[in-house]
Design a protein around this motif. Structure first.
Motif, PDB file in Angstrom:
ATOM      1  N   SER A 131       0.574   1.532   1.412  1.00  0.00           N
ATOM      2  CA  SER A 131       0.773   2.983   1.364  1.00  0.00           C
ATOM      3  C   SER A 131       0.775   3.638   2.739  1.00  0.00           C
ATOM      4  CB  SER A 131      -0.330   3.630   0.518  1.00  0.00           C
ATOM      5  OG  SER A 131      -0.342   3.079  -0.761  1.00  0.00           O
ATOM      6  N   HIS A 169       7.371   0.360   1.320  1.00  0.00           N
ATOM      7  CA  HIS A 169       6.415   1.093   0.481  1.00  0.00           C
ATOM      8  C   HIS A 169       7.123   1.659  -0.746  1.00  0.00           C
ATOM      9  CE1 HIS A 169       3.564   4.802   0.028  1.00  0.00           C
ATOM     10  NE2 HIS A 169       3.374   3.909  -0.927  1.00  0.00           N
ATOM     11  N   PRO A 170       6.903   1.035  -1.908  1.00  0.00           N
ATOM     12  CA  PRO A 170       7.436   1.637  -3.137  1.00  0.00           C
ATOM     13  C   PRO A 170       6.607   2.870  -3.489  1.00  0.00           C
ATOM     14  CG  PRO A 170       6.109  -0.312  -3.668  1.00  0.00           C
ATOM     15  CD  PRO A 170       6.105  -0.173  -2.167  1.00  0.00           C
ATOM     16  N   ALA A 208       5.670   4.338  -6.063  1.00  0.00           N
ATOM     17  CA  ALA A 208       5.526   4.162  -7.511  1.00  0.00           C
ATOM     18  C   ALA A 208       4.186   3.509  -7.757  1.00  0.00           C
ATOM     19  CB  ALA A 208       6.635   3.249  -8.038  1.00  0.00           C
ATOM     20  N   GLY A 209       3.447   4.057  -8.685  1.00  0.00           N
ATOM     21  CA  GLY A 209       2.155   3.447  -8.975  1.00  0.00           C
ATOM     22  C   GLY A 209       1.448   4.190 -10.083  1.00  0.00           C
ATOM     23  N   THR A 210       0.253   3.745 -10.353  1.00  0.00           N
ATOM     24  CA  THR A 210      -0.608   4.428 -11.322  1.00  0.00           C
ATOM     25  C   THR A 210      -2.027   4.340 -10.770  1.00  0.00           C
ATOM     26  OG1 THR A 210      -1.328   2.525 -12.626  1.00  0.00           O
ATOM     27  CG2 THR A 210       0.812   3.439 -13.198  1.00  0.00           C
ATOM     28  N   GLU A 211      -3.000   4.851 -11.535  1.00  0.00           N
ATOM     29  CA  GLU A 211      -4.393   4.774 -11.110  1.00  0.00           C
ATOM     30  C   GLU A 211      -4.997   3.414 -11.440  1.00  0.00           C
ATOM     31  OE1 GLU A 211      -3.134   6.180 -13.620  1.00  0.00           O
ATOM     32  OE2 GLU A 211      -4.454   6.128 -15.375  1.00  0.00           O
ATOM     33  N   SER A 218       1.044  12.391  -0.967  1.00  0.00           N
ATOM     34  CA  SER A 218       0.321  11.382  -1.743  1.00  0.00           C
ATOM     35  C   SER A 218      -1.154  11.254  -1.339  1.00  0.00           C
ATOM     36  CB  SER A 218       1.024  10.022  -1.571  1.00  0.00           C
ATOM     37  OG  SER A 218       0.319   8.999  -2.231  1.00  0.00           O
ATOM     38  N   HIS A 270      -4.699  12.710  -3.515  1.00  0.00           N
ATOM     39  CA  HIS A 270      -5.771  11.810  -3.962  1.00  0.00           C
ATOM     40  C   HIS A 270      -7.121  12.240  -3.381  1.00  0.00           C
ATOM     41  CE1 HIS A 270      -2.521   9.218  -5.439  1.00  0.00           C
ATOM     42  NE2 HIS A 270      -3.453   8.626  -6.168  1.00  0.00           N
ATOM     43  N   ARG A 291      -7.571  11.575 -13.366  1.00  0.00           N
ATOM     44  CA  ARG A 291      -6.717  10.371 -13.356  1.00  0.00           C
ATOM     45  C   ARG A 291      -6.554   9.877 -11.925  1.00  0.00           C
ATOM     46  NH1 ARG A 291      -1.894   8.317 -12.338  1.00  0.00           N
ATOM     47  NH2 ARG A 291      -0.994  10.250 -11.576  1.00  0.00           N
ATOM     48  N   LEU A 292      -6.184  10.771 -11.012  1.00  0.00           N
ATOM     49  CA  LEU A 292      -6.020  10.348  -9.613  1.00  0.00           C
ATOM     50  C   LEU A 292      -7.338   9.823  -9.053  1.00  0.00           C
ATOM     51  CD1 LEU A 292      -3.759  13.063  -7.920  1.00  0.00           C
ATOM     52  CD2 LEU A 292      -3.113  10.798  -8.727  1.00  0.00           C
ATOM     53  N   MET A 328      -8.524   0.424  -2.209  1.00  0.00           N
ATOM     54  CA  MET A 328      -7.196   0.826  -1.738  1.00  0.00           C
ATOM     55  C   MET A 328      -7.267   2.175  -1.029  1.00  0.00           C
ATOM     56  SD  MET A 328      -3.897   1.756  -4.019  1.00  0.00           S
ATOM     57  CE  MET A 328      -2.847   3.077  -3.441  1.00  0.00           C
ATOM     58  N   TRP A 329      -7.963   3.154  -1.633  1.00  0.00           N
ATOM     59  CA  TRP A 329      -7.949   4.506  -1.062  1.00  0.00           C
ATOM     60  C   TRP A 329      -8.868   4.647   0.128  1.00  0.00           C
ATOM     61  CZ3 TRP A 329      -4.068   7.607  -1.273  1.00  0.00           C
ATOM     62  CH2 TRP A 329      -3.132   7.402  -2.289  1.00  0.00           C
TER      63      TRP A 329
HETATM   64  O1  LIG Z   1      -0.722   7.368  -9.691  1.00  0.00           O
HETATM   65  C1  LIG Z   1      -0.150   8.219  -8.993  1.00  0.00           C
HETATM   66  O2  LIG Z   1       0.012   9.383  -9.378  1.00  0.00           O
HETATM   67  C2  LIG Z   1       0.352   7.856  -7.645  1.00  0.00           C
HETATM   68  O3  LIG Z   1       0.502   8.716  -6.811  1.00  0.00           O
HETATM   69  C3  LIG Z   1       0.665   6.423  -7.417  1.00  0.00           C
HETATM   70  C4  LIG Z   1       0.845   6.035  -5.994  1.00  0.00           C
HETATM   71  C5  LIG Z   1      -0.272   5.724  -5.235  1.00  0.00           C
HETATM   72  C6  LIG Z   1      -0.111   5.299  -3.933  1.00  0.00           C
HETATM   73  C7  LIG Z   1       1.147   5.187  -3.393  1.00  0.00           C
HETATM   74  O4  LIG Z   1       1.263   4.757  -2.128  1.00  0.00           O
HETATM   75  C8  LIG Z   1       2.262   5.481  -4.138  1.00  0.00           C
HETATM   76  C9  LIG Z   1       2.114   5.899  -5.443  1.00  0.00           C
END
Ligand SMILES: O=C(O)C(=O)Cc1ccc(O)cc1
Ligand SMILES: NC(=O)C1=CN([C@@H]2O[C@H](COP(=O)(O)OP(=O)(O)OC[C@H]3O[C@@H](n4cnc5c(N)ncnc54)[C@H](O)[C@@H]3O)[C@@H](O)[C@H]2O)C=CC1
Length: 317
Positions: free
Chosen positions: A97, A120-121, A123-126, A186, A190, A224-225, A232-233
Motif C-alpha cells: 500500500s 499496488h492494487p 482493492a481490498g477489504t478489512e 486510503s 483508515h 469496518r475499516l 498491515m496498517w
Molecule cells: O477495505 C477497504 O475499504 C479498503 O480501503 C481496502 C484497501 C486497503 C488498503 C489498500 O492499499 C487498498 C485498498
C-alpha cells in the motif's frame, strides 16, 4: 501468460491472486510461499497453488513472475531472501500500500538481471489471511504500477497485461505521487476510523452496549475499516510517514475550521462545506467508482449500473 508464478505471502491479496490466476489460466504453475508453516498448510488445504514452499528462495527458483504480498515492513527482508535465487529476466513485483518505502527497501537487494516493477492494487477489504481471498477482488478496480526510470517497457507491458487479465485497470505513476494520493484517499480514512472507534470505545459509559445497539451506518462503516489488519496498517503508517503527516496536518486545520463554525453557529459555512462534499460524492458515483460494502460484507461489491439505481435525492428538508 507466465510458465511459473511465485506468490510470496498468501493473505487476502496473495490468495485473491491465486484464485484469479487459476480461474483465468494465467500461470502454468503457481508456487505458494509464506513465513508461517500453519498459513502454508491452510493455503494447501484451500488448494491455492500447485507447489507449496516454506523457503522463499526455493519458491522463486525458475519463476517468471514473483509477486510479493506481505506487510510493507517485511518487503526488504523478503527481497534479501529471494534475491540470490531469482531467474534472470524474471519480473518481480509487489502489492504494498506504500510505494516509496518499498522501492527503497527492495531495489537495493535485487539483482539487475531481474525486472523490478512495484505495484499496488487499489482493492481490498478489512479481512486478512488465506481464507479471505476471492477471485473477483480486482474486478474493475485500479492497479497502480510505479516503474523505476530504467524499467524495461516490455516487462512493464507484460505486468500491465497480467493485471488487466486479473480484471484491473492499470495506471502508471511515480512512487512519491502514489504515496501522496493514497495518503489522503486510503491511509487517512483508515487512521480516522481507528481513531473514532478508539474514542467511542474510551467513552465506556456510552459504549459497550450502546455502541452496538445504536450504531448508525456511518459509525458501522468506521468499525469496518477499523477492523483491518493491525500489522498491515502499522506498517503503512510507519512507511508512508511524511505524506500521512502532511495530510493529517491539513485535515486537522480543516477540522479546526469546522469546529469553529459549529462553536460560533456559522450555519452558512457548514451548509457550504456540506454542499461541496455532496458534489464530490456525486462525481465519484458518476465516474462509476462507487463501491458498497453491505452489512460488514466480506466482498467489495460494485454497484449495479447507474440507470438501475435509485436517483439521488436532491435538497433537504
Ligand atoms: O477495505 C477497504 O475499504 C479498503 O480501503 C481496502 C484497501 C486497503 C488498503 C489498500 O492499499 C487498498 C485498498
Ligand atoms: N488488505 C487490503 O485491503 C490491501 C492490502 N494491500 C497490501 O498488500 C500486502 C498484503 O496485505 P494482505 O494480503 O491484506 O495481508 P494479510 O495479512 O492478509 O497477508 C499477509 C501475508 O504475508 C505473510 N508474511 C508476513 N510477513 C512475512 C514475511 N516476513 N515473509 C513472508 N511472508 C510474510 C503472512 O503470513 C501472510 O500470508 C500489504 O503490503 C498491504 O499493504 C494492498 C491492497 C489492499
Amino acid at each position: 501468460m507466465f510458465d511459473r508464478v511465485a506468490l510470496v505471502g498468501i493473505g487476502l491479496i496473495g490468495s485473491s491472486l491465486a484464485h484469479v490466476i487459476r480461474r483465468e489460466g494465467l500461470a502454468g504453475t503457481i508456487v505458494v510461499s509464506t513465513r508461517s508453516a500453519a498459513t502454508l498448510e491452510r493455503a494447501a488445504e484451500l488448494d491455492l497453488g500447485d507447489v507449496y514452499e516454506g523457503d522463499p528462495a526455493k519458491a522463486v527458483e525458475n519463476a517468471d513472475l514473483v509477486i510479493v504480498s506481505v506487510p510493507v515492513g517485511a518487503s526488504g527482508a523478503v527481497a534479501r531472501a529471494i534475491a540470490p535465487a531469482l531467474k534472470a529476466g524474471a519480473i518481480v513485483t509487489d502489492v504494498g500500500s506504500t510505494k516509496g518505502s518499498v522501492v527503497s527497501q527492495m531495489a537495493p537487494e535485487l539483482p539487475s538481471s531481474v525486472h523490478f516493477i512495484p505495484g499496488h492494487p487499489i482493492a481490498g477489504t478489512e479481512r486478512s489471511g488465506p481464507d479471505a481471498g476471492f477471485a473477483d477482488l480486482f474486478d474493475g478496480r485500479w492497479c497502480i504500477l510505479t516503474p523505476l526510470p530504467d524499467t524495461d517497457p516490455d516487462a512493464l507491458a507484460r505486468l500491465s497485461g497480467f493485471w488487466e487479465a486479473c480484471g484491473s485497470k492499470v495506471d502508471v505513476m511515480d512512487p512519491a505521487h502514489h504515496d501522496m494520493v493514497l495518503a489522503i484517499v486510503s491511509h487517512l480514512p483508515h487512521i480516522i476510523a481507528y481513531n473514532i472507534v478508539g474514542t467511542a470505545d474510551d467513552l465506556e459509559a456510552v459504549t459497550k452496549s450502546e455502541v452496538i445497539k445504536y450504531s448508525a451506518s456511518g459509525f458501522r462503516d468506521f468499525t469496518r475499516l477499523a477492523a483491518s489488519d493491525p500489522t498491515m496498517w502499522r506498517d503503512v503508517c510507519l512507511h508512508n510517514r511524511e505524506a500521512i503527516l502532511e495530510m493529517l496536518a491539513r485535515f486537522s486545520e480543516d477540522l479546526s475550521a469546522l469546529q469553529r463554525a459549529i462553536r460560533w453557529g456559522d450555519g452558512d459555512k457548514l451548509f457550504d462545506l456540506f454542499t461541496h462534499t455532496r458534489a464530490v460524492r456525486r462525481s465519484i458515483i458518476e465516474a462509476g467508482q462507487d463501491i458498497d460494502v453491505p452489512d460488514f460484507g466480506r466482498h467489495v461489491v460494485a454497484h449495479p449500473p447507474r440507470d438501475a439505481r435509485e436517483p439521488e435525492k436532491s435538497g433537504s428538508s
